[in-house]
Design an enzyme around this catalytic site. Sequence first.
Site, PDB file in Angstrom:
ATOM      1  N   VAL A  22      -5.639   7.172  -6.671  1.00 36.65           N
ATOM      2  CA  VAL A  22      -6.621   7.471  -7.064  1.00 36.65           C
ATOM      3  C   VAL A  22      -8.173   6.211  -7.035  1.00 36.65           C
ATOM      4  O   VAL A  22      -8.783   5.670  -7.635  1.00 36.65           O
ATOM      5  CB  VAL A  22      -6.161   6.519  -8.541  1.00 36.65           C
ATOM      6  CG1 VAL A  22      -4.646   6.903  -8.550  1.00 36.65           C
ATOM      7  CG2 VAL A  22      -5.634   4.848  -8.346  1.00 36.65           C
ATOM      8  N   ASP A  23      -8.021   6.173  -5.222  1.00 37.54           N
ATOM      9  CA  ASP A  23      -9.267   5.821  -4.567  1.00 37.54           C
ATOM     10  C   ASP A  23     -10.048   7.124  -4.651  1.00 37.54           C
ATOM     11  O   ASP A  23     -10.012   7.914  -4.137  1.00 37.54           O
ATOM     12  CB  ASP A  23      -8.841   4.410  -3.844  1.00 37.54           C
ATOM     13  CG  ASP A  23      -7.686   4.583  -2.903  1.00 37.54           C
ATOM     14  OD1 ASP A  23      -7.613   6.412  -2.634  1.00 37.54           O
ATOM     15  OD2 ASP A  23      -7.380   4.112  -2.492  1.00 37.54           O
ATOM     16  N   ASP A  24     -11.123   6.343  -3.528  1.00 36.97           N
ATOM     17  CA  ASP A  24     -12.235   7.167  -2.674  1.00 36.97           C
ATOM     18  C   ASP A  24     -11.489   7.137  -1.731  1.00 36.97           C
ATOM     19  O   ASP A  24     -11.988   7.037  -0.618  1.00 36.97           O
ATOM     20  CB  ASP A  24     -13.812   6.497  -2.718  1.00 36.97           C
ATOM     21  CG  ASP A  24     -14.128   6.672  -3.480  1.00 36.97           C
ATOM     22  OD1 ASP A  24     -14.213   7.248  -4.658  1.00 36.97           O
ATOM     23  OD2 ASP A  24     -14.526   5.919  -4.386  1.00 36.97           O
TER      24      ASP A  24
END
Length: 675
Positions: free
Chosen positions: A542-544
Site C-alpha cells: 500500500v506504499d510506494d
Amino acid sequence: MASNGSAHAAPAGHADEYKNHLFPPNSASQGAHVSSREQYDEMYKRSITDPDSFWGEIAESFYWKKRWQSPVRRFNFDVRKGPVKIEWFVGAETNLSYNCLDRHVEAGHGDRVAFYWEGNDLNEDSKITYSQLLKQVCQLANYLKSIGVKRGSDVTIYMPMVPELPAAMLACARIGAVHSVVFGGFSAESLAGRILDSKPSIVITASAVKRGAKPIDLKGIVDTAVKRVQAQGHSIKTVLVFDHVLAAKRENVAFTEGLDVWWQDVVPRQPTDCPVEWMGAEEPLFKLYTSGSTGKPKGVEHTLAGYMIGASTTFKYVFDHRAEDIYWCTADCGWITGHSYVAYGPMVNGATQVLFEGVPTYPDAGRAWDIVDKYKVTLLYTAPTAIRALQSFGDSFVTKYSRKSLRILGTVGEPINPEAWKWYHEVVGEGRCPIVDTWWQTETGAHMITPLPGATTLKPGSATLPFFGVEPAVLNEKGEEQEGECEGYLVIKKAWPSSMRTLSGDHERFETTYFKVYPGYYFTGDGCRRDKDGYYWLIGRVDDVINVSGHRIGTAEVEGALTQHPQCAEAAVVPMEHPIKGQGIYAYVTLMVGTEYPPPASLKKELIATVREEIGPIATPDVIHWAPGLPKTRSGKIMRRILRKIASKEEDQLGDTSTLADPSVVQTLLKMRGQ
Ligand code: 6R9
C-alpha cells in the site's frame, strides 16, 4: 471448516471459484510436527497467552552458553510511551554458527550432507558435509580474525550461490562480526551505497559467476564500487576473492596487490578449529538492505537469539522438516529468504539442502525438475514469479521428470495468483503436495502468516493463518481495528522473536516508517483481506514499493536513478501488471525543457541503461512513457492515482481530474502512449 470432499480435484471454471476451493491436509502430511487444526489452535493460543513458557520450551532444544532471564520478551511498540524497543531472551549468550554446525557434529551428524551444490552448468556439482563445512567456516573465521575483523565489525559479502557464501555468513556469526550480504545482481553503485552505509573494512566476493548463459563480472563490479567508496572517503582494506574457476580464469581477473587476496591462497592455510565468540542475545547478527517508499535503501538490523529461534522454528514447522528431507530453496542468500531459509533456519535444524547457482530455465525450462529428481528433493521453496515463468513454457518440461520425491511445496515473495497456485499444485505436485504460501518480510525475519502442512486447510491464494506468537490485525484508514471479515492495512500488535530491532544507524527512521503510521502497531506496508474463517489474503503493497518478481523496488529509487540521466528533468514511476513478474515498472519521464517529443528511440535505451547502472538489472523499467507534463495538484504533488490508471489502460476510470493544476496534461499523456 467443512471440506467439500474432493480435496485434490480442482473445479472447472473461473480462477475466483478456485480461490474458494478447500484443500484439507492429506495423508502426505501424516505424522507432521503439528498434525491437526486443533493442535495448531492450542499451540497458537498458548504462544499468545503465555509466551514465556511457549518460547522457553522451544528454546530448550538450542544450545545456550548462558540462559535467559524471565520474561522471555520485553518490548514497546507504542511511540507515545517512549522509544520503540524489542528484546528477546535478555541475558542469554549463544552463538548461531555453533547452533548451525558444532552442535550437529558433536551429536554425531558430521557426515550428513549440508549442501549439495548444483552449478550453473549441467554436470557441475559437489557436496559438503556438516563437519567439512564446520572446518571451512573455522578457517575463514580464523582468516577474518587475522586481518582484524572482530566482534561487532561489519563485513560486506557480494557472492554467487556457492557454499562459500553461507560459509562466509556463518564465519561472521562465529566471531560476532555483522554481515551485510548484497545480492550479486545489484550494480556497483548500489553496492557502493550499501558499503558506505555499514563501512566494513573487508568485502568478500568471487571472481565471477555465470547465471544462465550470461557471465557476470562480480570482481569488476566490486572494483568499481570500492573506487567509488574510496572517493567518498571510506577505504576498504581487503577484498577477499573466491576464485570461482568454473566461471572465470584467474589470469583474466584484475588483481590489486595489497588490496585483493585470493580466498584459495589464504583460507585453506588456516587452522580448522576456531572457538566461537559467545554473543549476547541482543547483539547484532546482520544487516540487510531493503527498499522503502522513500529515500535510500534501509539497513534492516536483526539480532542473534530471537532471530535464531524465529528462523529455525518456522523452518521446522512450516516445512514440517524431518532429518531425511532434502530441502531446496531457490532464493539467493542476498535476500532475506536466503538468510532465514538457506543459511540459518535449515542449518540450525541440521537440514540437507540443495544450493543452486543457476536459473531454473537454463539450459532449458526443465532444469528445476531435473534438479528435483537428481537430488530427490522433498521440500521445495520458490517464488510465484518462478512458478509463472516455468508454467509459461508448458507442462511437458515438468511431466518429463518424475518429481515423486516432492512432499511439500512452498511459495514466498508476492501474492500467488490462483492460476499459478493451481499449476504448482496439480502439475508440479500432482495434487499430492500441500502448498505453504508464506507471508513475511525482511523486517519480520521469519514466516508470519503461513499454513502448517499437517494442520491447515488451504485456500489457493491465501497465506492462511498466523504463525505461533504472531498477532496480526487489520486496520481501516482511521487506524481502527476491524473485526471479523474485513479489508484494510495489515499490522502486527506485539513483538515476535525475529522482529527487526532497528534500521542501521537510524532508529528514528525505524520508528517513523514502522511505528508512527498507526501508533501502537508495527505497520507492514501491506494491504490484506480477512475472510469469514479468519484467513488472511495479502493484496499487495500500500506504499510506494513495487514488487518485481518478488523483489522490493522503491519507486523513489527508480525515479532518482532516471533523473541521473542528463536529459531527464523529472520522472514518476508506478507499478503495472506483469504476467510473469507480478508487477513491472512503468516510468513516466519528462525531458529537459526544449526537447521535442517524442525524442529519438535510443533515449529510452539510455534511460534504461542508467537505471541498470544505478540500481541493477532487477529495476529495469518495462515501459518508458514520455510525459511532457505530469499530472500535479496545485501544490505540486504528483497524482500517482492517475498515472496508475493510464499505465493500466483504465483511462475511462480516471476519476476527478479537476484538482489538477493543468488538466490538459492528461490528454497529452494519452497521446504519448506507445511513442
Ligand atoms: C520474504 C520477502 C516483503 C513483501 C511483503 C509483501 C510481499 C512476501 C508474500 C508477499 C503476499 C506472500 N510478500 N511474501 N505477499 N503473499 N506469501 O519476500 O521479504 O523482500 O522484504 O518482501 O513481499 O508485500 O511486504 P521482502
